[in-house]
Design an enzyme around this catalytic site. Structure first.
Site, short mmCIF file in Angstrom:
data_model
loop_
_atom_site.label_atom_id
_atom_site.label_comp_id
_atom_site.label_asym_id
_atom_site.label_seq_id
_atom_site.Cartn_x
_atom_site.Cartn_y
_atom_site.Cartn_z
N ARG A 155 3.38 -40.51 14.77
CA ARG A 155 4.80 -40.93 14.87
C ARG A 155 5.71 -39.75 14.53
O ARG A 155 6.72 -39.51 15.19
CB ARG A 155 5.08 -42.08 13.91
CG ARG A 155 4.48 -43.39 14.34
CD ARG A 155 4.61 -44.46 13.27
NE ARG A 155 4.21 -45.77 13.78
CZ ARG A 155 3.75 -46.76 13.04
NH1 ARG A 155 3.63 -46.62 11.72
NH2 ARG A 155 3.44 -47.91 13.58
N HIS A 179 -0.96 -44.74 3.33
CA HIS A 179 -0.40 -45.25 4.59
C HIS A 179 0.54 -46.39 4.18
O HIS A 179 0.14 -47.53 4.04
CB HIS A 179 -1.52 -45.76 5.50
CG HIS A 179 -1.00 -46.52 6.69
ND1 HIS A 179 -0.19 -45.96 7.64
CD2 HIS A 179 -1.18 -47.81 7.08
CE1 HIS A 179 0.10 -46.86 8.56
NE2 HIS A 179 -0.47 -47.99 8.23
P1 NAD Z 1 -4.61 -60.05 14.22
O1 NAD Z 1 -4.32 -61.25 13.38
O2 NAD Z 1 -4.11 -59.99 15.62
O3 NAD Z 1 -6.20 -59.83 14.28
C1 NAD Z 1 -7.03 -59.91 13.18
C2 NAD Z 1 -8.37 -60.42 13.67
O4 NAD Z 1 -9.28 -60.40 12.57
C3 NAD Z 1 -8.31 -61.86 14.20
O5 NAD Z 1 -8.85 -61.91 15.51
C4 NAD Z 1 -9.16 -62.63 13.19
O6 NAD Z 1 -9.86 -63.73 13.76
C5 NAD Z 1 -10.10 -61.54 12.70
N1 NAD Z 1 -10.73 -61.85 11.42
C6 NAD Z 1 -10.16 -62.38 10.31
N2 NAD Z 1 -11.09 -62.53 9.35
C7 NAD Z 1 -12.27 -62.07 9.86
C8 NAD Z 1 -13.59 -61.97 9.35
N3 NAD Z 1 -13.89 -62.37 8.11
N4 NAD Z 1 -14.53 -61.47 10.16
C9 NAD Z 1 -14.25 -61.06 11.42
N5 NAD Z 1 -13.01 -61.15 11.95
C10 NAD Z 1 -12.05 -61.64 11.19
O7 NAD Z 1 -4.10 -58.79 13.38
P2 NAD Z 1 -3.80 -57.33 13.96
O8 NAD Z 1 -2.38 -57.25 14.38
O9 NAD Z 1 -4.87 -56.98 14.91
O10 NAD Z 1 -3.93 -56.46 12.62
C11 NAD Z 1 -5.19 -56.21 12.03
C12 NAD Z 1 -5.05 -55.32 10.82
O11 NAD Z 1 -4.66 -54.01 11.23
C13 NAD Z 1 -3.96 -55.78 9.83
O12 NAD Z 1 -4.45 -55.63 8.51
C14 NAD Z 1 -2.82 -54.81 10.08
O13 NAD Z 1 -1.98 -54.66 8.96
C15 NAD Z 1 -3.62 -53.56 10.37
N6 NAD Z 1 -2.88 -52.44 10.98
C16 NAD Z 1 -3.18 -51.20 10.54
C17 NAD Z 1 -2.51 -50.10 11.03
C18 NAD Z 1 -2.86 -48.72 10.49
O14 NAD Z 1 -2.17 -47.72 10.78
N7 NAD Z 1 -3.90 -48.60 9.72
C19 NAD Z 1 -1.51 -50.26 12.00
C20 NAD Z 1 -1.25 -51.55 12.47
C21 NAD Z 1 -1.93 -52.64 11.94
#
Ligand code: NAD
Length: 315
Positions: A155, A179
């Site tokens: 970014r 982060h």
């Molecule tokens: P989302 O809700 O769309 O997807 C999460 C998925 O995880 C869902 O499909 C859910 O069913 C699954 N899940 C939940 N518990 C589980 C388990 N025990 N075993 C297997 N699967 C499981 O969420 P998202 O928008 O995809 O975000 C996912 C994560 O990524 C969040 O924690 C978000 O904050 C993070 N994220 C990180 C960054 C980064 O720079 N690191 C950037 C954006 C988002």
């Protein structure tokens, strides 16, 4: 467990971030196998079907299927994007307890398969969940990597590219630290091509530090700004995770600001945090312990302190 001659990546969590990763992955043709796992099995199944229907147009053949934890055994890389996303107004650190519990279970299941590859973590709070993965897995610290500030640095480079009107791939600049809210820009080392940004500012009065300070705030708060508008962020992180995956599988020795375990570097110990590191097939080959200014070091120390304080109750 014995590895195959082909690269297998297992993605755990097929939500918005996971699927953005999967989509970018097959479009860049970076490995032969991609296994999708989600607690919502139907969703993983549907995503595999949908992705497979694009494969005739992909640059290279790839097998995609919805699998089970047993499929992690011969995998080279397990990428975890499972968990609960950040809600409007919620900081990443608020998520810590909920996602730590989910992670302990997932990592236990992966390790029971005989997995001996590399973990790449993206779920937030990413620095803390990378630490949890390292502890729970028992793998060497080099084999457990968090996405850290890879996206934040992207970014930063994008916005600096817009400001100076140059290709962001020619912007060499890093965001380090947590982060999240305490991350910091390393202005002292930022450069456009081979020219240090500080000297560009001296030479051209249309550029100034106030603009750059505002630019950094927009980088730091980008997730909030996007979440306010569309509820979540996923394309940028999906592409960042593919970039890290390529660095690993192609043995690139690329420098990326991942979340890495500090063992004396930057004067800090026993914490996973975003720092520039050289990434290759073995995971983190080396952390680059760059010289920070006094002010940058103080901000970095503060970031470490906040992470450690947040992590303490859940570990
Ligand atoms: P989302 O809700 O769309 O997807 C999460 C998925 O995880 C869902 O499909 C859910 O069913 C699954 N899940 C939940 N518990 C589980 C388990 N025990 N075993 C297997 N699967 C499981 O969420 P998202 O928008 O995809 O975000 C996912 C994560 O990524 C969040 O924690 C978000 O904050 C993070 N994220 C990180 C960054 C980064 O720079 N690191 C950037 C954006 C988002």
């Amino acid at each position: 467990m014995k590895k195959q001659n082909i690269n297998r990546v297992v993605l755990i969590g097929t939500g918005a971030v996971g699927c953005s990763y999967a989509y970018s992955f097959i479009n860049q043709g970076i490995a032969e196998e991609l296994v999708l796992i989600d607690v919502n099995e139907k969703r993983a199944e549907g995503e595999a079907m949908d992705l497979n229907h694009g494969i005739p147009f992909a640059p290279a053949p790839v097998k995609v299927w919805s699998g089970k934890y047993e499929d992690c055994g011969p995998a080279d890389l397990v990428v975890i994007t499972a968990g609960l996303p950040q809600k409007p107004g919620e900081t990443r650190l608020d998520l810590v307890a909920k996602n730590t519990a989910i992670f302990k279970e997932i990592v236990k299941n992966v390790m029971a398969s005989g997995f001996n590859g590399i973990f790449l973590i993206a779920t937030n709070p990413v620095d803390i969940l990378t630490y949890v993965t390292w502890k729970e897995s028992g793998l060497p610290k080099e084999k457990v990597i968090g996405s850290g500030t890879t996206l934040d640095s992207a970014r930063f480079r994008y916005m600096l590219g817009e400001y100076f009107d140059v290709d962001s791939r020619n912007v060499h600049a890093a965001i380090i630290g947590e982060h999240g809210d305490t991350e910091l820009p390393v202005w002292s080392k930022a450069a456009i091509g081979s020219e240090n940004i500080a000297s560009l500012l001296e030479k051209n009065e249309k550029y100034n530090q106030q603009d750059l300070d505002k630019l950094f705030e927009n980088v730091r708060d980008a997730a909030y700004h996007i979440i306010e508008r569309k509820g979540a962020t996923y394309y940028g992180i999906g592409m960042s995770l593919v970039r890290i995956t390529k660095a690993i599988l192609n043995n690139e020795n690329s420098i990326l600001t991942v979340s890495a375990y500090l063992d004396g570097q930057y004067g800090q110990n026993d914490v996973y945090i975003g720092v520039p590191a050289i990434i290759n097939r073995d995971g983190i080959r080396e952390i680059m312990d760059i010289d920070l200014t006094k002010e940058e070091q103080e901000k970095f120390n503060h970031s470490v302190k906040v992470l450690k304080e947040t992590m303490a109750p859940v570990l």
